[in-house]
Scaffold this motif. Structure first.
Motif, PDB file in Angstrom:
ATOM      1  N   GLU A 240       0.829  -1.202   0.000  1.00  0.00           N
ATOM      2  CA  GLU A 240       0.000   0.000   0.000  1.00  0.00           C
ATOM      3  C   GLU A 240       0.866   1.255   0.000  1.00  0.00           C
ATOM      4  OE1 GLU A 240      -4.230   1.168   2.069  1.00  0.00           O
ATOM      5  OE2 GLU A 240      -2.720   0.158   3.302  1.00  0.00           O
ATOM      6  N   THR A 241       1.947   1.229   0.781  1.00  0.00           N
ATOM      7  CA  THR A 241       2.877   2.357   0.814  1.00  0.00           C
ATOM      8  C   THR A 241       3.541   2.548  -0.540  1.00  0.00           C
ATOM      9  OG1 THR A 241       3.303   2.084   3.181  1.00  0.00           O
ATOM     10  CG2 THR A 241       4.986   3.240   1.895  1.00  0.00           C
ATOM     11  N   HIS A 242       3.923   1.441  -1.162  1.00  0.00           N
ATOM     12  CA  HIS A 242       4.574   1.514  -2.468  1.00  0.00           C
ATOM     13  C   HIS A 242       3.623   2.098  -3.505  1.00  0.00           C
ATOM     14  CE1 HIS A 242       6.587  -0.061  -6.149  1.00  0.00           C
ATOM     15  NE2 HIS A 242       7.681   0.078  -5.416  1.00  0.00           N
ATOM     16  N   LEU A 243       2.377   1.667  -3.501  1.00  0.00           N
ATOM     17  CA  LEU A 243       1.390   2.187  -4.441  1.00  0.00           C
ATOM     18  C   LEU A 243       1.162   3.677  -4.217  1.00  0.00           C
ATOM     19  CD1 LEU A 243      -0.780   1.936  -6.619  1.00  0.00           C
ATOM     20  CD2 LEU A 243      -2.352   1.079  -4.859  1.00  0.00           C
ATOM     21  N   ALA A 244       1.077   4.089  -2.970  1.00  0.00           N
ATOM     22  CA  ALA A 244       0.884   5.506  -2.675  1.00  0.00           C
ATOM     23  C   ALA A 244       2.041   6.338  -3.211  1.00  0.00           C
ATOM     24  CB  ALA A 244       0.729   5.714  -1.168  1.00  0.00           C
ATOM     25  N   MET A 245       3.270   5.823  -3.094  1.00  0.00           N
ATOM     26  CA  MET A 245       4.437   6.511  -3.637  1.00  0.00           C
ATOM     27  C   MET A 245       4.304   6.681  -5.137  1.00  0.00           C
ATOM     28  SD  MET A 245       7.372   5.718  -5.580  1.00  0.00           S
ATOM     29  CE  MET A 245       7.665   3.970  -5.301  1.00  0.00           C
ATOM     30  N   LEU A 246       3.894   5.618  -5.836  1.00  0.00           N
ATOM     31  CA  LEU A 246       3.769   5.687  -7.291  1.00  0.00           C
ATOM     32  C   LEU A 246       2.663   6.642  -7.725  1.00  0.00           C
ATOM     33  CD1 LEU A 246       4.247   1.954  -8.345  1.00  0.00           C
ATOM     34  CD2 LEU A 246       5.849   3.852  -8.682  1.00  0.00           C
ATOM     35  N   ILE A 247       1.540   6.609  -7.030  1.00  0.00           N
ATOM     36  CA  ILE A 247       0.438   7.518  -7.371  1.00  0.00           C
ATOM     37  C   ILE A 247       0.881   8.968  -7.197  1.00  0.00           C
ATOM     38  CG2 ILE A 247      -1.844   8.303  -6.630  1.00  0.00           C
ATOM     39  CD1 ILE A 247      -2.479   5.373  -5.949  1.00  0.00           C
ATOM     40  N   ALA A 251       1.444  11.867 -10.109  1.00  0.00           N
ATOM     41  CA  ALA A 251       0.759  13.154 -10.047  1.00  0.00           C
ATOM     42  C   ALA A 251       1.739  14.316 -10.139  1.00  0.00           C
ATOM     43  CB  ALA A 251      -0.043  13.250  -8.747  1.00  0.00           C
ATOM     44  N   LYS A 252       2.890  14.186  -9.492  1.00  0.00           N
ATOM     45  CA  LYS A 252       3.885  15.256  -9.528  1.00  0.00           C
ATOM     46  C   LYS A 252       4.429  15.462 -10.947  1.00  0.00           C
ATOM     47  CE  LYS A 252       5.479  14.588  -4.739  1.00  0.00           C
ATOM     48  NZ  LYS A 252       4.986  15.863  -4.207  1.00  0.00           N
ATOM     49  N   PRO A 271      11.032  16.225  -9.400  1.00  0.00           N
ATOM     50  CA  PRO A 271       9.785  16.092  -8.629  1.00  0.00           C
ATOM     51  C   PRO A 271       9.761  14.910  -7.660  1.00  0.00           C
ATOM     52  CG  PRO A 271       9.478  15.318 -10.878  1.00  0.00           C
ATOM     53  CD  PRO A 271      10.828  15.976 -10.833  1.00  0.00           C
ATOM     54  N   LEU A 272      10.645  13.932  -7.854  1.00  0.00           N
ATOM     55  CA  LEU A 272      10.659  12.756  -6.980  1.00  0.00           C
ATOM     56  C   LEU A 272      11.745  12.839  -5.922  1.00  0.00           C
ATOM     57  CD1 LEU A 272      10.076   9.853  -9.567  1.00  0.00           C
ATOM     58  CD2 LEU A 272       8.467  11.530  -8.624  1.00  0.00           C
ATOM     59  N   GLU A 287      16.126   9.578 -11.538  1.00  0.00           N
ATOM     60  CA  GLU A 287      15.986  10.186 -12.865  1.00  0.00           C
ATOM     61  C   GLU A 287      15.282   9.240 -13.842  1.00  0.00           C
ATOM     62  OE1 GLU A 287      18.588  11.741 -16.709  1.00  0.00           O
ATOM     63  OE2 GLU A 287      19.538  11.733 -14.712  1.00  0.00           O
ATOM     64  N   ARG A 288      15.666   7.977 -13.827  1.00  0.00           N
ATOM     65  CA  ARG A 288      15.058   7.045 -14.777  1.00  0.00           C
ATOM     66  C   ARG A 288      13.572   6.845 -14.469  1.00  0.00           C
ATOM     67  NH1 ARG A 288      17.101   1.014 -16.800  1.00  0.00           N
ATOM     68  NH2 ARG A 288      15.565   0.879 -18.477  1.00  0.00           N
ATOM     69  N   MET A 289      13.208   6.797 -13.193  1.00  0.00           N
ATOM     70  CA  MET A 289      11.795   6.684 -12.832  1.00  0.00           C
ATOM     71  C   MET A 289      11.034   7.909 -13.329  1.00  0.00           C
ATOM     72  SD  MET A 289       9.725   4.526 -11.137  1.00  0.00           S
ATOM     73  CE  MET A 289       8.494   4.723 -12.411  1.00  0.00           C
TER      74      MET A 289
END
Length: 300
Positions: A240-247, A251-252, A271-272, A287-289
């Motif tokens: 759940e934490t990982h998904l929240a990070m990706l969402i 958005a950013k 932004p990350l 950077e790659r993400m």
């Protein structure tokens, strides 16, 4: 409750000669010289590189009736992996399930097939391995049984339900649910503790990856043991934490794309940055993400 122990499965020095054939994640870190085995439920194990990169996490179903693997790591370490498995169960592998096409998960296919294992995979995995058999350790490692939506195994009194999810990490991803044991092996739909590799060139998508993780969350409860494609055993809360990070990351980047920034300008804006310390790693850097998110959003 899980039980963990280490087995010293010596890796041949020939792995150094094979290094150019390793997948990109392997090239980013040292190759493992032994594997750690953790029994996550009776008859279900996770095998992982103990001191370096041994490929993605491998699932082992061990019993008197059958032996099966979920993924089989890198081609250069397949012999070592097989020898170690035989020490645990006293017999070779009968079945292999590939969760996706990459060589750090399917690289041992040819070696295990030569020992008599029958390889199962999604239709798209076979198509991609036919085009690039090196990812399966050679043409001898092509899956011989394929499926569209999924398949269920009944081995050693254990039910293993294999589900396909389209266009997430790749276009051939599968995850495996052990309903009675309350264990889920996610393949690379979950990189625990690091930015994920979303392979846009192999049919993956960011939106699909997010949806796949939502689906996994729906299947899990507070007691579910998650075997990720990479990283340590996980809980539903960690997914759940990982998904929240990706969402939030999506958005950013989306906001900067909406402002008309180019890919380089988005990277410069960083932004990350807030996730860099925890999730950055040599293969999928911050950077790659960022560039993956930009490319997916911009449709490039």
């Amino acid at each position: 409750m899980t039980r963990s122990f280490s087995m010293i499965w010596a890796v041949s020095p020939l792995f150094a000669l094979a290094a150019p054939m390793l997948s990109a994640p392997a090239a980013a870190q040292d190759v493992a010289t032994f594997y750690k085995s953790t029994e996550v439920a009776p008859g279900i194990y996770m095998l992982e590189g103990g001191d370096g990169f041994g490929g993605g996490n491998v699932g082992l179903l061990a019993g008197e009736d059958h032996v099966a693997l979920i993924d089989d790591g890198l081609a250069p370490t397949a012999g070592t992996l097989l020898a170690g498995i035989e020490k645990i169960v006293g017999r070779p592998v009968d079945f292999i399930i590939n969760t996706h096409v990459h060589g750090d998960h399917a690289g041992g296919n040819a070696h295990f097939a030569a020992e008599g294992a029958v390889i199962f995979a999604h239709d798209n995995i076979r198509k991609r391995l036919v085009a690039n058999p090196e990812s399966a350790g050679g043409a001898e490692g092509l899956p011989v049984v394929t499926f569209a939506d999924g398949v269920t195994f009944h081995l050693n009194g254990i039910e293993a339900r294999v589900h396909h999810f389209a266009s997430a990490h790749t276009d051939g991803d599968s995850y495996v649910v052990f309903p009675e044991a309350n264990v889920i092996q996610t393949g690379d739909l979950f990189f625990n503790g690091s930015f994920p590799f979303i392979d846009l060139d192999s049919g993956g998508s960011v939106s699909g990856y997010l949806e796949a993780q939502r689906e996994l969350l729906e299947l899990a409860d507070a007691e579910t043991v998650l075997v990720p494609g990479h990283g340590p055993l996980a809980t539903r809360a960690e997914l759940e934490t990982h998904l929240a990070m990706l969402i939030d990351s999506h958005a950013k980047v989306q906001a900067l794309v909406d402002d008309g920034l180019s890919a380089d300008e988005v990277v410069a804006a960083n932004p990350l940055a807030g996730y860099h310390e925890e999730y950055d790693w040599p293969f999928i850097t911050t950077e790659r993400m960022t560039r993956t998110l930009y490319r997916d959003i911009a449709g490039e």
